[in-house]
Design an enzyme around this catalytic site. Structure first.
Site, mmCIF file in Angstrom:
data_model
loop_
_atom_site.group_PDB
_atom_site.id
_atom_site.type_symbol
_atom_site.label_atom_id
_atom_site.label_comp_id
_atom_site.label_asym_id
_atom_site.label_seq_id
_atom_site.Cartn_x
_atom_site.Cartn_y
_atom_site.Cartn_z
ATOM 1 N N ASP A 148 -36.346 56.865 -50.068
ATOM 2 C CA ASP A 148 -35.210 56.515 -50.710
ATOM 3 C C ASP A 148 -34.590 55.388 -50.603
ATOM 4 O O ASP A 148 -35.207 54.586 -49.608
ATOM 5 C CB ASP A 148 -34.232 57.658 -50.468
ATOM 6 C CG ASP A 148 -33.594 58.192 -51.674
ATOM 7 O OD1 ASP A 148 -33.087 57.424 -52.480
ATOM 8 O OD2 ASP A 148 -33.079 59.348 -51.475
ATOM 9 N N ASP A 211 -31.555 60.537 -60.922
ATOM 10 C CA ASP A 211 -31.997 62.055 -60.545
ATOM 11 C C ASP A 211 -31.973 63.184 -61.639
ATOM 12 O O ASP A 211 -31.177 63.122 -62.495
ATOM 13 C CB ASP A 211 -31.151 62.525 -59.628
ATOM 14 C CG ASP A 211 -31.445 61.731 -58.123
ATOM 15 O OD1 ASP A 211 -32.336 61.106 -58.183
ATOM 16 O OD2 ASP A 211 -30.432 62.007 -57.145
#
Length: 425
Positions: A148, A211
Site C-alpha cells: 500500500d 477502493d
C-alpha cells in the site's frame, strides 16, 4: 513527452513489458482477510480460514493465496535491529510457523505493508526500510506482498517506493509475487495518475482505480476505468480491478454474477473477500464457476475490452480473445506461422439498466471483415456456449440475441467461429 509515450502505447501495445520474475503468468487468485476481519484476527482465525479454503473447494477452483491485510504488525519496530515485528499476542507461534501451516494445506501465504512511514491503520510502515523488510518477508516464507502507500505524502516518493520494493524483492532467495496497491497514485499531478503505464515493468499486478465497495455503482465505476487499458495486462503483469465484493451482502446475485464475469473477462486478479465460513451455495456457485475461471486463467494471456456500448449507455458488449488450437496456421512454403484473426472469444453482454433487456451480439464486432476487407463479405457462422447455464446454445449466423438479460445482469458466452465461411456480395 507524456503524450508521445501515450501515442506509442496506443499504436503498439506490445511496447509495454511486464515484470519478468516468473510469477503471475495468469492472473493471481486468492482470498484476503480485510472484509471479514478488518483488524480483529489472530493465527487461529487464519488457520481456520486456510482449512476452509480447502474444504469449501476454493483451493481446487484456483484460489491458492491466503493474504493477510493490515494490522498483523506490532506497534513498533525492533529498537535494536530496526526490523518489523509481528504482534506476538495474536501470533504466538510466529509468522514462519503460520506460513508453514498455510503451505501444508497446499496454499500460498500473502502479507501486507505500506510504503509510507505508517500503514493505513497506523502500524509501522516500510519507508526507507524496503530492503530490510523484503529480507524479513522472505525469511518468513511469504509468497505474495501487497504494498500500500498510506502516509506517503510526497507523490514522487510514492512512485519511487514502489520501484525500490520491486528491486528489493528481486534479490531475495524466495520468490514473492508483488501486488502494487497503487490507487493513491491516481492523482491529477506529476503525470503519475496512470499506474498501468509504469507498473507493468515493476509489479505483477497494480490497482487501476480507487477502493471498491459493496455497491453496484462502485463495480461499474471501476469497470469504466478499466476500459481501453487492456493492452497493459499480459503474463507477468495484470491490471487489478480490486478485491471481489461477491458475497458481502450489499448487492444482488445478478450484480455479483456480473462483477465476477467482468473481472474474469478483464483478466483481473480474482481475490475473494467474503466469509467462506458462512458462504451460501449461490455465492459458492459464482466464485467457483470453473468455466468462467478458465476464461480468467486462459493461457493466451489476453485481457478483455469493451467492443460496443449502446448510444444511450443501456448496455455494453465486452470481449476477450481466448486460446484455441487453430489460432494459427503453418505456412509450409515459408516455414513460418501465419496468424489468422482470433476464432475463439469470450463475451459478456452487460445490461446497465435496472430492468430486463434484450442485447444483440453482432459477430462483425468480433471478427469484422478482416478475412475479406472488400466484397464479397463473409457471413459469420459461430457456435455459442453459455458459461453460466453450462449449455451449448447451438450455431448462429451473423447475430445472436441474449433475451431477458436481468437488470444489472449479464450473459457470458464463448463464441467459436466455424471453419467454413460463406461469402456474399
Amino acid at each position: 513527452m507524456v503524450f508521445i509515450i501515450w501515442l506509442i502505447l496506443l499504436i503498439n501495445p506490445l511496447f509495454i513489458s511486464s515484470l519478468n520474475n516468473g510469477l503471475a503468468l495468469t492472473p493471481p487468485m486468492g482470498w484476503s482477510t480485510w472484509n471479514v476481519f478488518h483488524c480483529d484476527y489472530n493465527e487461529t482465525d487464519l488457520m481456520e480460514m486456510a482449512d476452509m479454503l480447502v474444504s469449501s473447494g476454493m483451493l481446487s477452483a484456483g484460489y491458492k493465496y491466503l493474504n493477510i491485510d493490515d494490522c498483523w504488525e506490532a506497534s513498533s519496530r525492533d529498537p535494536i535491529t530496526g526490523m518489523l515485528k509481528y504482534n506476538e499476542t495474536r501470533f504466538p507461534h510466529g509468522m514462519r510457523a503460520l506460513a508453514d501451516y498455510i503451505h501444508s494445506k497446499g496454499l500460498l501465504f500473502g502479507m501486507y505493508t505500506s510504503s509510507g512511514e505508517y500503514t493505513c491503520q497506523q502500524y509501522p510502515g516500510s519507508w526507507q526500510h524496503e530492503y530490510l523488510d523484503a529480507a524479513v518477508f522472505a525469511n518468513w516464507n511469504i509468497d505474495f506482498l501487497k504494498l500500500d502507500c498510506c502516509y506517503q505524502d510526497n507523490v514522487k516518493d510514492r512512485a519511487t517506493a514502489f520501484i525500490s520494493w520491486s528491486k528489493a524483492l528481486s534479490i531475495q532467495n524466495h520468490s514473492i509475487l508483488y501486488s502494487c496497491d497503487s490507487d493513491e497514485l491516481i492523482l491529477k499531478e506529476n503525470n503519475l495518475e496512470f499506474p498501468f503505464l509504469w507498473a507493468p515493468e515493476y509489479c505483477n499486478m497494480a490497482r487501476i482505480w480507487f477502493d471498491i465497495y459493496d455497491e453496484w455503482i462502485s463495480t461499474v465505476t471501476i469497470l469504466d476505468h478499466a476500459a481501453n487499458i487492456y493492452y497493459a495486462s499480459q503474463p507477468g503483469y495484470w491490471n487489478d480491478l480490486d478485491i471481489l465484493t461477491v458475497g458481502l451482502g450489499g448487492q444482488t446475485l445478478e450484480e455479483y454474477t456480473a462483477q465476477f464475469s467482468l473481472w474474469a473477462l478483464m483478466s483481473s486478479p480474482l481475490i475473494a473477500g467474503n466469509d467462506i465460513r458462512r458462504m451460501s451455495k449461490e455465492i459458492g456457485n459464482i466464485l467457483m464457476n470453473k468455466e468462467v475461471i478458465a476464461i480468467n486463467q486462459d493461457k493466451l494471456g489476453r485481457s478483455g475490452n469493451m467492443i460496443r456500448r449502446a448510444v444511450d449507455g443501456s448496455y455494453e458488449v465486452w470481449a476477450k480473445s481466448i486460446y484455441h488450437q487453430n489460432m494459427s496456421q503453418f505456412d509450409s512454403t515459408h516455414h513460418t506461422l501465419r496468424f489468422t484473426p482470433p476464432r475463439f472469444h469470450a463475451v459478456v453482454l452487460l445490461n446497465r439498466l435496472n430492468t430486463t433487456a434484450n442485447i444483440t451480439l453482432d459477430f462483425k464486432d468480433l471478427f469484422g471483415n478482416a478475412l475479406s476487407p472488400h466484397p464479397p463479405y463473409p457471413i459469420w457462422t459461430v457456435s455459442i456456449r453459455d458459461l453460466w447455464l453450462h449449455q451449448d446454445l447451438g450455431k448462429f449466423n451473423e447475430t445472436w440475441q441474449a433475451s431477458n438479460v436481468p437488470g444489472h445482469g449479464v450473459r457470458m458466452v464463448t463464441v467459436l467461429l466455424d471453419n467454413t465461411t460463406n461469402f456474399h456480395y
